[in-house]
Design a protein around this motif. Structure first.
Motif, short mmCIF file in Angstrom:
data_model
loop_
_atom_site.label_atom_id
_atom_site.label_comp_id
_atom_site.label_asym_id
_atom_site.label_seq_id
_atom_site.Cartn_x
_atom_site.Cartn_y
_atom_site.Cartn_z
N UNK A 117 -34.92 3.25 -38.47
CA UNK A 117 -33.80 4.14 -38.77
C UNK A 117 -32.63 3.92 -37.80
N UNK A 118 -32.94 3.67 -36.53
CA UNK A 118 -31.88 3.41 -35.57
C UNK A 118 -31.08 2.17 -35.98
N UNK A 119 -31.74 1.15 -36.49
CA UNK A 119 -31.05 -0.05 -36.95
C UNK A 119 -30.15 0.24 -38.14
N UNK A 120 -30.61 1.09 -39.05
CA UNK A 120 -29.78 1.44 -40.21
C UNK A 120 -28.54 2.24 -39.78
N UNK A 121 -28.74 3.19 -38.86
CA UNK A 121 -27.62 4.00 -38.36
C UNK A 121 -26.65 3.11 -37.59
N UNK A 122 -27.18 2.27 -36.72
CA UNK A 122 -26.35 1.39 -35.91
C UNK A 122 -25.48 0.49 -36.79
N UNK A 123 -26.09 -0.15 -37.78
CA UNK A 123 -25.33 -1.05 -38.64
C UNK A 123 -24.22 -0.30 -39.38
N UNK A 124 -24.53 0.90 -39.86
CA UNK A 124 -23.52 1.69 -40.56
C UNK A 124 -22.35 2.04 -39.64
N UNK A 125 -22.64 2.33 -38.38
CA UNK A 125 -21.59 2.69 -37.43
C UNK A 125 -20.72 1.50 -37.02
N UNK A 126 -21.33 0.33 -36.88
CA UNK A 126 -20.55 -0.83 -36.40
C UNK A 126 -19.90 -1.62 -37.54
N UNK A 127 -20.24 -1.35 -38.78
CA UNK A 127 -19.75 -2.16 -39.89
C UNK A 127 -18.21 -2.28 -39.95
N UNK A 128 -17.45 -1.19 -39.79
CA UNK A 128 -15.99 -1.36 -39.83
C UNK A 128 -15.49 -2.31 -38.73
N UNK A 129 -16.10 -2.23 -37.55
CA UNK A 129 -15.70 -3.09 -36.43
C UNK A 129 -16.16 -4.53 -36.66
N UNK A 130 -17.34 -4.67 -37.24
CA UNK A 130 -17.84 -6.01 -37.57
C UNK A 130 -16.84 -6.73 -38.47
N UNK A 131 -16.38 -6.06 -39.48
CA UNK A 131 -15.44 -6.67 -40.43
C UNK A 131 -14.14 -7.06 -39.74
N UNK A 132 -13.61 -6.20 -38.87
CA UNK A 132 -12.38 -6.52 -38.15
C UNK A 132 -12.56 -7.72 -37.22
N UNK A 133 -13.67 -7.74 -36.51
CA UNK A 133 -13.95 -8.83 -35.58
C UNK A 133 -14.14 -10.14 -36.34
N UNK A 134 -14.84 -10.09 -37.46
CA UNK A 134 -15.06 -11.29 -38.26
C UNK A 134 -13.75 -11.79 -38.86
N UNK A 135 -12.93 -10.90 -39.36
CA UNK A 135 -11.63 -11.32 -39.92
C UNK A 135 -10.77 -11.98 -38.84
N UNK A 136 -10.80 -11.43 -37.64
CA UNK A 136 -10.06 -12.00 -36.53
C UNK A 136 -10.59 -13.40 -36.20
N UNK A 137 -11.90 -13.58 -36.23
CA UNK A 137 -12.51 -14.88 -35.94
C UNK A 137 -12.10 -15.92 -36.98
N UNK A 138 -12.14 -15.53 -38.24
CA UNK A 138 -11.77 -16.46 -39.31
C UNK A 138 -10.30 -16.86 -39.18
N UNK A 139 -9.45 -15.92 -38.83
CA UNK A 139 -8.02 -16.24 -38.64
C UNK A 139 -7.83 -17.24 -37.50
N UNK A 140 -8.59 -17.10 -36.40
CA UNK A 140 -8.48 -18.05 -35.29
C UNK A 140 -8.93 -19.44 -35.72
N UNK A 141 -9.98 -19.50 -36.51
CA UNK A 141 -10.48 -20.80 -36.99
C UNK A 141 -9.45 -21.44 -37.92
N UNK A 142 -8.90 -20.66 -38.83
CA UNK A 142 -7.90 -21.19 -39.77
C UNK A 142 -6.67 -21.70 -39.02
N UNK A 143 -6.23 -20.96 -38.01
CA UNK A 143 -5.04 -21.35 -37.26
C UNK A 143 -5.27 -22.60 -36.43
N UNK A 144 -6.50 -22.83 -36.02
CA UNK A 144 -6.82 -24.00 -35.18
C UNK A 144 -6.93 -25.28 -36.01
N UNK A 145 -7.13 -25.14 -37.31
CA UNK A 145 -7.35 -26.30 -38.16
C UNK A 145 -6.18 -26.97 -38.65
#
Length: 145
Positions: A117-145
């Protein structure tokens, strides 16, 4: 950045079970899988601040933190010229990030298996931040290419 399907030859697939979280994004780039991973993990200051806050909040719960692991980043589980798989297991969830280069496209996938249950709660709480961090990572990769 494009939401995508992870190619079936990715090394992560044997871990994926029904109910697990798996998201994949892809971007065309001349970078290698290793170069893309290194850029993805080079977080901006705001993301590093969020991760420090996360470590402070979860440490009393006995979850792994960057300081408890004694190193930045994540252990490499598997690496070839075309794919790098990193991540770790914890008591609340197991997670991996795979970066796969295929036909000029880098696919970055995050896999999470919630252990309780802690894993389910944790993932739900971090999901909005996960998406922002991943989008930022993809943008850095695209800009470097």
């Amino acid at each position: 950045m494009t939401a995508a399907s992870l190619p079936r030859h990715a090394h992560i697939w044997p871990r994926v079970a029904p109910g697990d979280f798996l998201d994949t994004y892809s971007v065309a780039t001349p970078l290698s899988a290793r170069q893309a991973l290194e850029l993805a993990l080079r977080s901006p200051n705001w993301a590093r601040s969020l991760l420090k806050l996360r470590d402070t909040l979860v440490s009393p719960l006995g979850l792994k933190t960057a300081s408890s692991e004694g190193r930045p980043g994540f252990p490499v589980e598997y690496e070839t010229e075309d794919e790098v798989l990193v991540g770790m297991d914890d008591r609340h969830l197991d997670f991996r990030i795979t970066v796969l280069k295929h036909d000029g496209i880098v696919h970055i996938a995050t896999w999470v298996h919630r252990n309780n249950a802690l894993g389910r709660i944790y993932l739900a709480l971090v999901m909005p931040f996960h998406k922002l961090i991943l989008q930022s990572a993809i943008k850095r990769i695209a800009a470097a290419g």
